[in-house]
Design an enzyme around this catalytic site. Structure first.
Site, PDB file in Angstrom:
ATOM      1  CD  GLU A  90      -2.491   1.285   2.693  1.00  0.00           C
ATOM      2  OE1 GLU A  90      -3.114   2.317   2.949  1.00  0.00           O
ATOM      3  OE2 GLU A  90      -2.382   0.337   3.488  1.00  0.00           O
ATOM      4  CG  ASP A  91       1.661   2.844   3.328  1.00  0.00           C
ATOM      5  OD1 ASP A  91       0.658   3.226   2.722  1.00  0.00           O
ATOM      6  OD2 ASP A  91       1.670   2.592   4.545  1.00  0.00           O
TER       7      ASP A  91
END
Length: 738
Positions: A90-91
């Site tokens: 996600e990051d």
């Protein structure tokens, strides 16, 4: 950061990694350690440039989540690796393919599930009940791999533990979500310790003053509690030792949240909650003798202390569906105080602490799967995949099933069925099979004919009678309590509703055609608004039923030239033109006793009837669909649901005046009846406090009275002053605000 600080931080990261390996609940093989090391190195590299809002390196968060997964929940190396990597896709620039190549397909799948949930949490653009829809999708992941949801709970726990640096409004939103869904979910999976911590942290941010007050009182009574446990232990230890039992006696304090819940439910003070802690007797036993030893300990305890026969819970003979086993009894202990005693083996205790992870540890290798968990997941999947269910309804019903206590009833063949407490005959029939439920026409309990809404109790033998002509009606929704039954009844009613709506649409097209109007999207929307409905389906259904008749349609045609003005646009225009500084001399009893948001905007509002707020209460505004802004207390029964599911419609609010309106508030009084008591009460209210009395009712029975008084007060301070004075009247034991 300086080189010295970077070096120190790297040492802390390495130390945290070593601790992770040491605290793992399971024994790790060389392959396990290799997998965890790969995941750790990948996470460190991926998050090397990131920092949390508190300022610390981001990598400490995934390590902390992995520690919870490894130690407190006790999952395997695959789960520990997935926890370390849960934010990587996600990051950062890492992809699922990268993770699959480095750590294997299973880890990548779990991380994918966690990423999807996190992405949903960040999507706040949809104009629907976003959180409820997200929860449905979140719960769907349980059918792929339950480890996804368990790691998500661990992630939420660490976020709650480190939420101090966030904005207050964000803290309330996350805490409300946690209390609304994550804590009940942890309870359902059997993670009791985590559930208690989530609830306490949730209360800490939603009602900080209440939390701090109870926490302080618990700290003050801790020494007294330890002394009490020692007195209890001293009395029964010799009896247990004579039987050659290997045991330990521990005290467990009730969580702050559960104490608060009991105070609200029973309307009592902290001091009046008598079972603030329980005593646990944990004994060693081989599996074959566990039940025998539990009842032997029960016998010894009740030799010394008199039990309350109505307060016994046998979760050993009938384990809860989340795997919990224990024998609970309530006895009159030292100093004539009621105390709950929980009797459980080491194995039972470990399952209670760690949930299903410990359950699998003790399972036979020949036993393929956990039937109670599989059964629960099957029912959940059925509910999740029913697209007819509104997302908010689904979450509400799901939560009801999470919290429900269990009863055990029998089929005519003697099979045992577990149902939530309060379940009815109709719930039972739908639990057997959807078709049986839909065709139910009656039932017999222990051979006697009973109505469909008859509430079952443990031990009932239930026989369902069916008919090919029977079918669900709207009234059936009032006869059931389980989510499964409600879902099935609604699905059946919706199917019938659809058929009527289809006929209604054809009828409406024909009727409008005779009036020279085409049935298109614009006409439908105008008709929906004209009839004060919510959807086109509602419109067609009512036409099909005949409740929207020819006269209504002709009235619509006649008024079609009218201009429809959007309710909320009007409100927003009005509010933006009135953002001048507040002049208290302009305050009216209809308008701006309350202001909203940081800008302190003045908007129209109504007071919610579910919690009856008065000036001085801690409140928030909620933007409803049809009734504008409603003001709710933060302690309102609906507060958690509104702030969790509809955070984008919640407005911060505060009182700016408390002298304009008189609020009707109901007080309940109870105590010992004295001659002239009512006269004294009315004297204090009317003569001393100059407060209006709108209604007064007192009942006396055998020297004890209960009273209800509705008074008009202008703010919370005045109400507090009034209750303080009433409390001083001889005979009044308790006063509470409804």
């Amino acid at each position: 950061m300086t080189e010295v600080q970077i070096e120190e931080e790297n040492k802390q990261i390495a130390k945290a990694y070593k601790e992770l390996l040491q605290i793992s609940y399971r024994s790790l093989s060389d392959d396990d350690k290799k997998l965890i090391r790969t995941a750790f190195d990948t996470a460190v590299d991926a998050h090397k440039e990131q920092r949390r809002k508190s300022g610390e390196a981001y990598i400490f968060h995934p390590i902390a989540v992995a520690k919870i997964v490894a130690s407190e929940i006790g999952l395997d190396a695959t789960s520990i690796a997935a926890a370390l990597l849960h934010d990587v896709v996600e990051d950062t620039d890492y992809t699922l393919n990268d993770l699959e190549r480095l750590c294997g397909e299973t880890v990548a799948k779990i991380v994918d599930g966690l990423t999807k949930i996190s992405m949903l949490d960040k999507d706040e653009e949809k104009p629907i009940s976003l959180q409820a829809e997200n929860y449905r999708k979140l719960l769907l992941t349980m059918n792929d791999d339950i480890r996804v949801i368990i790691i998500k709970i661990a992630d939420r726990l660490h976020n709650m533990q480190t939420m101090g640096s966030m904005r207050p409004d964000k803290q309330v939103k996350i805490a409300s979500e946690t209390l609304y869904i994550y804590a009940p979910l942890a309870h359902r999976i059997g993670l009791y310790n985590i559930k208690n911590e989530l609830e306490d942290l949730g209360l800490k941010y939603t009602e900080p003053e209440v939390f701090n007050d109870i926490e302080q009182k618990i700290a003050e009574t801790k020494e007294e509690q330890q002394e009490y446990i020692q007195k209890f232990s001293n009395k029964i230890e010799s009896g247990l030792e004579k039987e050659g039992l290997h045991f330990q006696i521990k005290g467990r304090h009730k969580s702050i949240y559960s104490i608060r819940k009991k105070m609200v439910k029973q309307n009592v003070s902290f001091e009046e909650v008598y079972d603030k802690f329980a005593i646990r007797i944990i004994y060693k036993s081989d599996p074959a003798n566990e039940k025998l030893l539990a009842w032997k300990i029960y016998s010894i305890v009740t030799d010394y202390f008199r039990p309350n026969p109505l307060r016994m819970r046998d979760w050993i003979s009938f384990p809860k569906s989340n795997g919990y086993e224990s024998l609970h009894i309530t006895v009159i202990g030292p100093e004539n105080k009621w105390v709950e005693v929980q009797i459980r083996s080491d194995r039972m205790h470990e399952i209670a602490e760690k949930g299903y992870a410990a359950h699998y540890k003790y399972k036979n290798t020949t036993d393929k799967g956990d039937h109670s968990l599989d059964s629960w997941l099957d029912k959940l999947k059925e509910a999740l995949e029913n697209n007819e269910t509104n997302a908010v309804d689904f979450v509400e019903e799901f939560k009801l099933n999470l919290h429900a206590k269990e009863i055990f009833v029998f089929t005519p063949k003697g099979d045992i069925k577990s149902l939530p407490k309060g379940a009815t005959v109709l719930d039972f029939s739908f639990s057997i099979h959807t078709e049986i439920g839909a065709r139910t026409r009656g039932a017999k309990i222990n051979g006697k004919l009973v109505p469909l809404n008859h509430e079952l109790i443990s031990g009932d033998q239930v026989e369902i009678m069916t008919s090919s002509t029977a079918k669900p009606t709207q009234h059936w929704l009032n006869y059931v309590t389980t989510g499964r039954a409600r879902t099935k009844i609604k699905a059946s009613l919706n199917e019938e509703r659809k058929l009527i709506a289809q006929e209604g649409k054809v009828m409406l097209r024909r009727k409008l055609k005779t009036l020279k109007i085409v049935l298109n999207e614009k006409t439908i929307n105008e008709l929906v608004r004209f009839c004060d409905l919510k959807t086109s389906q509602d419109l067609f259904y009512r036409v099909g039923l005949g409740t929207i008749d020819n006269k209504t349609i002709k009235d619509f045609v006649a008024s079609r030239s009218n201009t429809f003005v959007n309710f909320f646009k009007n409100k927003l225009r009005k509010s933006s033109s009135e953002q001048a500084e507040i002049d208290n001399t302009e305050i009216t009893d209809q308008y701006d006793l309350i202001v909203f948001g940081k800008e302190e905007n003045k908007l129209n509002y109504k007071l919610a009837q579910c919690c009856n707020p008065i000036a001085g209460d801690s409140v928030f505004g909620f933007l409803t669909i049809n009734e504008g802004i409603k003001i709710h207390k933060h302690t309102c029964p609906n507060s958690l649901q509104l702030q969790s599911n509809f955070a984008y419609r919640v407005l911060s609010a505060k009182w700016i005046d408390s002298t304009q309106i008189e609020y009707k508030t109901e007080l309940r009084l109870s105590g010992i009846d004295n001659m002239g008591l009512v006269n004294e009460v009315t004297k204090v209210i009317s003569n001393e406090m100059h407060v209006n009395i709108y209604s007064l009712a007192f009942n006396s029975n055998s020297g004890v009275f209960e009273g209800k008084i509705t008074v008009g007060v202008k703010n919370k301070a005045l109400l507090k002053q009034l209750t303080t004075k009433l409390n001083k009247i001889q005979g009044i034991e308790k006063i509470s605000r409804v």
